[in-house]
Design a protein around this motif. Structure first.
Motif, PDB file in Angstrom:
ATOM      1  N   ASN A  50      31.964  42.050  43.091  1.00 41.39           N
ATOM      2  CA  ASN A  50      31.171  42.307  41.896  1.00 41.39           C
ATOM      3  C   ASN A  50      31.948  41.749  40.708  1.00 41.39           C
ATOM      4  O   ASN A  50      33.043  42.230  40.396  1.00 41.39           O
ATOM      5  N   PRO A  51      31.451  40.722  40.025  1.00 43.74           N
ATOM      6  CA  PRO A  51      32.232  40.088  38.955  1.00 43.74           C
ATOM      7  C   PRO A  51      32.525  41.008  37.787  1.00 43.74           C
ATOM      8  O   PRO A  51      33.336  40.653  36.924  1.00 43.74           O
ATOM      9  N   ASN A  52      31.888  42.171  37.757  1.00 42.01           N
ATOM     10  CA  ASN A  52      32.161  43.136  36.700  1.00 42.01           C
ATOM     11  C   ASN A  52      33.301  44.080  37.055  1.00 42.01           C
ATOM     12  O   ASN A  52      33.596  45.002  36.288  1.00 42.01           O
ATOM     13  N   ASN A  53      33.915  43.863  38.209  1.00 43.32           N
ATOM     14  CA  ASN A  53      35.032  44.693  38.656  1.00 43.32           C
ATOM     15  C   ASN A  53      36.309  43.872  38.732  1.00 43.32           C
ATOM     16  O   ASN A  53      36.274  42.650  38.931  1.00 43.32           O
ATOM     17  N   THR A  54      37.440  44.551  38.605  1.00 40.04           N
ATOM     18  CA  THR A  54      38.753  43.952  38.818  1.00 40.04           C
ATOM     19  C   THR A  54      39.438  44.679  39.967  1.00 40.04           C
ATOM     20  O   THR A  54      39.396  45.907  40.044  1.00 40.04           O
ATOM     21  N   VAL A  55      40.063  43.918  40.868  1.00 40.83           N
ATOM     22  CA  VAL A  55      40.801  44.479  41.991  1.00 40.83           C
ATOM     23  C   VAL A  55      42.294  44.373  41.699  1.00 40.83           C
ATOM     24  O   VAL A  55      42.789  43.308  41.322  1.00 40.83           O
ATOM     25  N   LEU A  56      42.997  45.475  41.852  1.00 39.76           N
ATOM     26  CA  LEU A  56      44.443  45.534  41.661  1.00 39.76           C
ATOM     27  C   LEU A  56      45.086  45.954  42.973  1.00 39.76           C
ATOM     28  O   LEU A  56      44.672  46.947  43.580  1.00 39.76           O
ATOM     29  N   GLY A 147      32.617  54.773  40.389  1.00 41.29           N
ATOM     30  CA  GLY A 147      32.498  53.330  40.520  1.00 41.29           C
ATOM     31  C   GLY A 147      33.746  52.642  41.019  1.00 41.29           C
ATOM     32  O   GLY A 147      33.760  51.417  41.183  1.00 41.29           O
ATOM     33  N   MET A 148      34.824  53.408  41.254  1.00 39.47           N
ATOM     34  CA  MET A 148      36.090  52.853  41.722  1.00 39.47           C
ATOM     35  C   MET A 148      36.218  53.037  43.230  1.00 39.47           C
ATOM     36  O   MET A 148      35.643  53.948  43.811  1.00 39.47           O
ATOM     37  N   VAL A 199      43.145  49.299  44.336  1.00 36.35           N
ATOM     38  CA  VAL A 199      42.171  49.936  43.460  1.00 36.35           C
ATOM     39  C   VAL A 199      41.191  48.864  42.994  1.00 36.35           C
ATOM     40  O   VAL A 199      41.608  47.820  42.493  1.00 36.35           O
ATOM     41  N   GLU A 200      39.907  49.104  43.163  1.00 35.12           N
ATOM     42  CA  GLU A 200      38.890  48.260  42.533  1.00 35.12           C
ATOM     43  C   GLU A 200      38.256  49.086  41.425  1.00 35.12           C
ATOM     44  O   GLU A 200      37.771  50.195  41.660  1.00 35.12           O
ATOM     45  N   VAL A 201      38.277  48.544  40.197  1.00 34.81           N
ATOM     46  CA  VAL A 201      37.873  49.322  39.032  1.00 34.81           C
ATOM     47  C   VAL A 201      36.860  48.539  38.206  1.00 34.81           C
ATOM     48  O   VAL A 201      37.040  47.339  37.974  1.00 34.81           O
ATOM     49  N   PRO A 202      35.776  49.179  37.764  1.00 32.20           N
ATOM     50  CA  PRO A 202      34.847  48.498  36.866  1.00 32.20           C
ATOM     51  C   PRO A 202      35.533  48.131  35.547  1.00 32.20           C
ATOM     52  O   PRO A 202      36.280  48.934  34.979  1.00 32.20           O
ATOM     53  N   ASN A 203      35.278  46.931  35.071  1.00 30.97           N
ATOM     54  CA  ASN A 203      35.875  46.510  33.808  1.00 30.97           C
ATOM     55  C   ASN A 203      35.456  47.414  32.655  1.00 30.97           C
ATOM     56  O   ASN A 203      36.177  47.526  31.653  1.00 30.97           O
ATOM     57  N   SER A 204      34.307  48.068  32.799  1.00 32.64           N
ATOM     58  CA  SER A 204      33.844  48.973  31.744  1.00 32.64           C
ATOM     59  C   SER A 204      34.808  50.133  31.525  1.00 32.64           C
ATOM     60  O   SER A 204      34.847  50.724  30.444  1.00 32.64           O
ATOM     61  N   LEU A 205      35.606  50.473  32.558  1.00 35.62           N
ATOM     62  CA  LEU A 205      36.590  51.546  32.421  1.00 35.62           C
ATOM     63  C   LEU A 205      37.893  51.054  31.807  1.00 35.62           C
ATOM     64  O   LEU A 205      38.759  51.863  31.447  1.00 35.62           O
ATOM     65  N   LEU A 206      38.036  49.730  31.719  1.00 31.44           N
ATOM     66  CA  LEU A 206      39.263  49.157  31.176  1.00 31.44           C
ATOM     67  C   LEU A 206      39.134  48.768  29.710  1.00 31.44           C
ATOM     68  O   LEU A 206      40.140  48.524  29.046  1.00 31.44           O
TER      69      LEU A 206
END
Length: 239
Positions: A50-56, A147-148, A199-206
């Motif tokens: 999902n391009p709206n998420n970032t994976v760390l 969403g994570m 952790v995969e996190v929605p960018n909206s939380l960042l």
């Protein structure tokens, strides 16, 4: 979980998170922690499916031989793993995502503004944790919340490096030929493992990402590169 002060065992590895695959590598390079349960192998940060998420991803304790060495490797309950996110461009963490083992599970806190920045941290128990059972080689577990998505357990080491060729190049014995192309290179990490925290996190939380560091430094004109979070990982041992 009781709030506990932790001090940095290793400083961490820095990245600007773009919509591409980026890594920073450290396998057994830090003399103070090499071979310990706080030794960072790699940090990976990339855009999710999902391009709206970032994976760390933080990997630890590598390289691990397959079989009993990997099966017996354990996360340390006295070591906090902390993803640090700078969203203002000043290279000070504005948000953290923390992971710490308790029993057979990994507990995640955040993203949350840290009580302390820099070398000392407090487990951010003001936010409700999300627990995921630590996976084994045969039993993969994930957890989702807000969403994570979360994971902790052994994984194949994704880092690629022709270590033997590197030593030959460094010694000058193969100059000027240098490194071999990927199809001919011998991956030292092939079939070796690490312990991974994902952790995969929605960018909206960042929040909004700052101007890319290379643009801010004047190396590229404004708008040449997308805005990017500055991300690094640290391990901090209980004191």
């Amino acid at each position: 979980m009781k709030k506990t002060k932790l001090l940095a065992a290793i400083g961490g590895l820095g990245l600007a998170v773009l919509a591409v695959f980026l890594i920073a590598a450290d396998h057994i390079d830090a003399p103070a922690v090499a071979g310990t349960t706080s030794d960072i192998a790699d940090l990976y940060a990339f855009e999710g499916d999902n391009p709206n998420n970032t994976v760390l991803i933080a990997t630890l304790q590598g390289p691990l031989e397959p079989g009993n060495v990997t099966n017996n490797a354990q996360f340390d309950e006295d070591v906090l793993v902390e993803f640090n996110i700078d969203r203002t461009g000043d290279f000070v963490e504005d948000l953290v995502i923390q992971a710490i083992k308790r029993g057979d599970s990994m507990y995640f806190f955040g993203p949350v503004g840290p009580t302390q920045t820099g070398l000392s941290s407090i487990v951010e128990t003001s936010v409700a944790p999300v627990a995921v059972k630590i996976s084994t080689s045969a039993d993969v577990q994930t957890a989702t919340s807000n969403g994570m998505t979360f994971f902790a357990g052994p994984r194949r080491d994704a880092f690629f490096f022709d270590f033997n060729r590197f030593n030959m190049v460094a010694s000058g014995s193969v100059a000027p030929e240098g490194f071999l192309p990927p199809g001919q290179a011998d991956d030292f990490f092939d079939n070796l493992n690490v312990l991974a925290i994902v952790v995969e996190v929605p960018n909206s939380l960042l929040g909004t990402a700052p101007t890319h560091v290379a643009v801010a430094a004047g190396l590229f004109p404004p708008g040449a590169l997308p805005n990017a979070y500055n991300v690094w990982v640290s391990t901090k041992r209980k004191q």
